[in-house]
Design an enzyme around this catalytic site. Structure first.
Site, PDB file in Angstrom:
ATOM      1  N   PRO A   2      35.845  41.616  30.905  1.00  0.00           N
ATOM      2  CA  PRO A   2      34.577  40.941  30.679  1.00  0.00           C
ATOM      3  C   PRO A   2      34.170  40.005  31.815  1.00  0.00           C
ATOM      4  O   PRO A   2      34.883  39.055  32.116  1.00  0.00           O
ATOM      5  CB  PRO A   2      34.828  40.135  29.395  1.00  0.00           C
ATOM      6  CG  PRO A   2      36.062  40.701  28.786  1.00  0.00           C
ATOM      7  CD  PRO A   2      36.857  41.237  29.918  1.00  0.00           C
ATOM      8  N   GLU A   3      33.080  40.310  32.451  1.00  0.00           N
ATOM      9  CA  GLU A   3      32.439  39.368  33.368  1.00  0.00           C
ATOM     10  C   GLU A   3      31.139  38.953  32.683  1.00  0.00           C
ATOM     11  O   GLU A   3      30.957  39.225  31.505  1.00  0.00           O
ATOM     12  CB  GLU A   3      32.195  40.027  34.732  1.00  0.00           C
ATOM     13  CG  GLU A   3      33.514  40.445  35.394  1.00  0.00           C
ATOM     14  CD  GLU A   3      33.344  41.042  36.778  1.00  0.00           C
ATOM     15  OE1 GLU A   3      32.410  40.633  37.493  1.00  0.00           O
ATOM     16  OE2 GLU A   3      34.134  41.917  37.146  1.00  0.00           O
ATOM     17  N   HIS A  91      46.925  43.149  17.801  1.00  0.00           N
ATOM     18  CA  HIS A  91      46.150  42.345  18.750  1.00  0.00           C
ATOM     19  C   HIS A  91      44.844  41.810  18.178  1.00  0.00           C
ATOM     20  O   HIS A  91      44.039  41.257  18.917  1.00  0.00           O
ATOM     21  CB  HIS A  91      45.858  43.109  20.050  1.00  0.00           C
ATOM     22  CG  HIS A  91      47.082  43.656  20.701  1.00  0.00           C
ATOM     23  ND1 HIS A  91      48.186  42.882  20.996  1.00  0.00           N
ATOM     24  CD2 HIS A  91      47.407  44.915  21.089  1.00  0.00           C
ATOM     25  CE1 HIS A  91      49.115  43.642  21.557  1.00  0.00           C
ATOM     26  NE2 HIS A  91      48.679  44.880  21.619  1.00  0.00           N
ATOM     27  N   ARG A 110      45.888  41.388  25.976  1.00  0.00           N
ATOM     28  CA  ARG A 110      46.618  40.685  27.038  1.00  0.00           C
ATOM     29  C   ARG A 110      46.650  39.170  26.877  1.00  0.00           C
ATOM     30  O   ARG A 110      47.232  38.476  27.701  1.00  0.00           O
ATOM     31  CB  ARG A 110      46.055  41.077  28.404  1.00  0.00           C
ATOM     32  CG  ARG A 110      46.719  42.357  28.893  1.00  0.00           C
ATOM     33  CD  ARG A 110      45.972  43.001  30.027  1.00  0.00           C
ATOM     34  NE  ARG A 110      45.248  44.166  29.539  1.00  0.00           N
ATOM     35  CZ  ARG A 110      44.584  45.004  30.311  1.00  0.00           C
ATOM     36  NH1 ARG A 110      44.511  44.799  31.598  1.00  0.00           N
ATOM     37  NH2 ARG A 110      43.977  46.051  29.796  1.00  0.00           N
ATOM     38  N   ARG A 152      33.162  26.821  55.617  1.00  0.00           N
ATOM     39  CA  ARG A 152      34.201  27.472  54.808  1.00  0.00           C
ATOM     40  C   ARG A 152      34.825  28.618  55.588  1.00  0.00           C
ATOM     41  O   ARG A 152      34.113  29.446  56.166  1.00  0.00           O
ATOM     42  CB  ARG A 152      33.601  28.030  53.523  1.00  0.00           C
ATOM     43  CG  ARG A 152      33.136  26.943  52.594  1.00  0.00           C
ATOM     44  CD  ARG A 152      33.823  27.116  51.288  1.00  0.00           C
ATOM     45  NE  ARG A 152      33.410  26.104  50.344  1.00  0.00           N
ATOM     46  CZ  ARG A 152      34.017  25.912  49.180  1.00  0.00           C
ATOM     47  NH1 ARG A 152      35.035  26.667  48.842  1.00  0.00           N
ATOM     48  NH2 ARG A 152      33.605  24.993  48.364  1.00  0.00           N
TER      49      ARG A 152
END
Length: 271
Positions: A2-3, A91, A110, A152
């Site tokens: 999931p993003e 799960h 997970r 950076r």
DNA sequence: CCCGATTCCTGTAGGC
DNA sequence: TGCCTACAGGAATCGG
């Protein structure tokens, strides 16, 4: 995994079954996730009405009149709305049981996800208050990216995946946005021109917007609130395409490790 | 402050 | 066929 588009897809999918509903019970089968689920969650949330379901970064915020449940899907988490009587499987760590006869079920093989409770403003929560702007907001613009990137030395891919810079851009969409902008993921963030940051900014917004439209990306695990996968996988240009021909120039897509993450790019189209 | 490495976890893929 | 190992990654945290 999931993003932002997957979390937003989940939010949209479950909101109609969750907002305005009264919580009848909370069943917690596994407390040890990324952070321990607080023991107070059950007695805090019971009998409350979910007033609003909001997303900030990859967090889902379940607002009630007395506090807020903060939920993160982690790597493999999914939320589904199911019938109260549906038996749980391995799960399935948390059930939010509603009086409506439906249950919001959190599955996370997970265990990188989290379920927390706060009675304060969730935006001030320790895990949220340091986060950068939303990528689809007007606050996230070329000047901001350019200014923050100066001096950076880190790779530009790592830079745009830093949640203090901008939230919601995970590995899949960082790879895709850099391809769309024609920028090599290894390039040092501080040496990239303003013109190229403008391209990158547009690419990030575009790729995330399109991915939301397609219901997110399903590689293995991801399903939306109705148990269905996302279809952005069909649109991926570089991610998970090692050795396959670039859709633009036909040269094989390369894969390297960058900041412990698989990085896919076209050495001809990105420089 | 900045940046790279480490860490948590389990299902899956690939090698032998 | 089956066992074993490597790998996937969000993001906090740590060490230099």
């Amino acid at each position: 995994m999931p993003e932002l588009p997957e979390v937003e897809t989940t939010r949209k999918g479950i909101a109609p079954y969750v907002v305005g509903e009264t919580v009848k019970n909370i069943i917690i089968r596994e407390r040890q996730l990324r952070w321990p689920i607080p023991t107070s969650l059950k007695r805090s949330l019971k009998n409350l009405v979910i007033r609003k379901l909001e997303r900030r970064a990859k967090y889902l915020l379940f607002h009630t009149e007395k506090g807020c449940m903060i939920l993160h899907l982690g790597m493999s988490g999914s939320l589904r709305v199911i019938d109260n009587k549906q038996p749980h499987e391995k799960h399935d760590h948390v059930d939010i049981v509603f009086e409506s006869g439906r249950t919001l079920r959190f599955r996370d093989p997970r265990k990188f996800g989290s379920v927390l409770w706060t009675t304060d403003d969730p935006m001030q929560h320790k895990l949220i208050n340091h986060l950068g702007p939303e990528p689809l907001s007007d606050e996230f613009d070329t000047d901001y990216l350019y200014t923050r990137s100066r001096k950076r030395t880190q790779a530009i891919k790592t830079f745009i995946m830093d949640s203090r810079i901008v939230v919601g851009v995970g590995n899949i969409y960082a790879n895709e946005a850099l391809f769309m902008a024609g920028i090599n993921p290894n390039r040092k963030a501080g040496t990239v021109s303003k013109a190229r940051y403008e391209k990158l900014l547009m690419a990030i917004k575009k790729v995330l917007t399109l991915a939301i439209k397609k219901g997110g990306t399903t590689l293995r695990d991801f399903i939306n609130g109705e148990g269905k996968p996302g279809y952005f996988r069909n649109e991926l240009q570089v991610y998970d395409r090692k050795g396959e021909p670039c859709n633009n120039c036909k040269k094989p897509i390369k894969m390297v490790r960058l900041g412990q993450r698989s990085t896919f790019y076209c050495s001809h189209c990105q420089n």
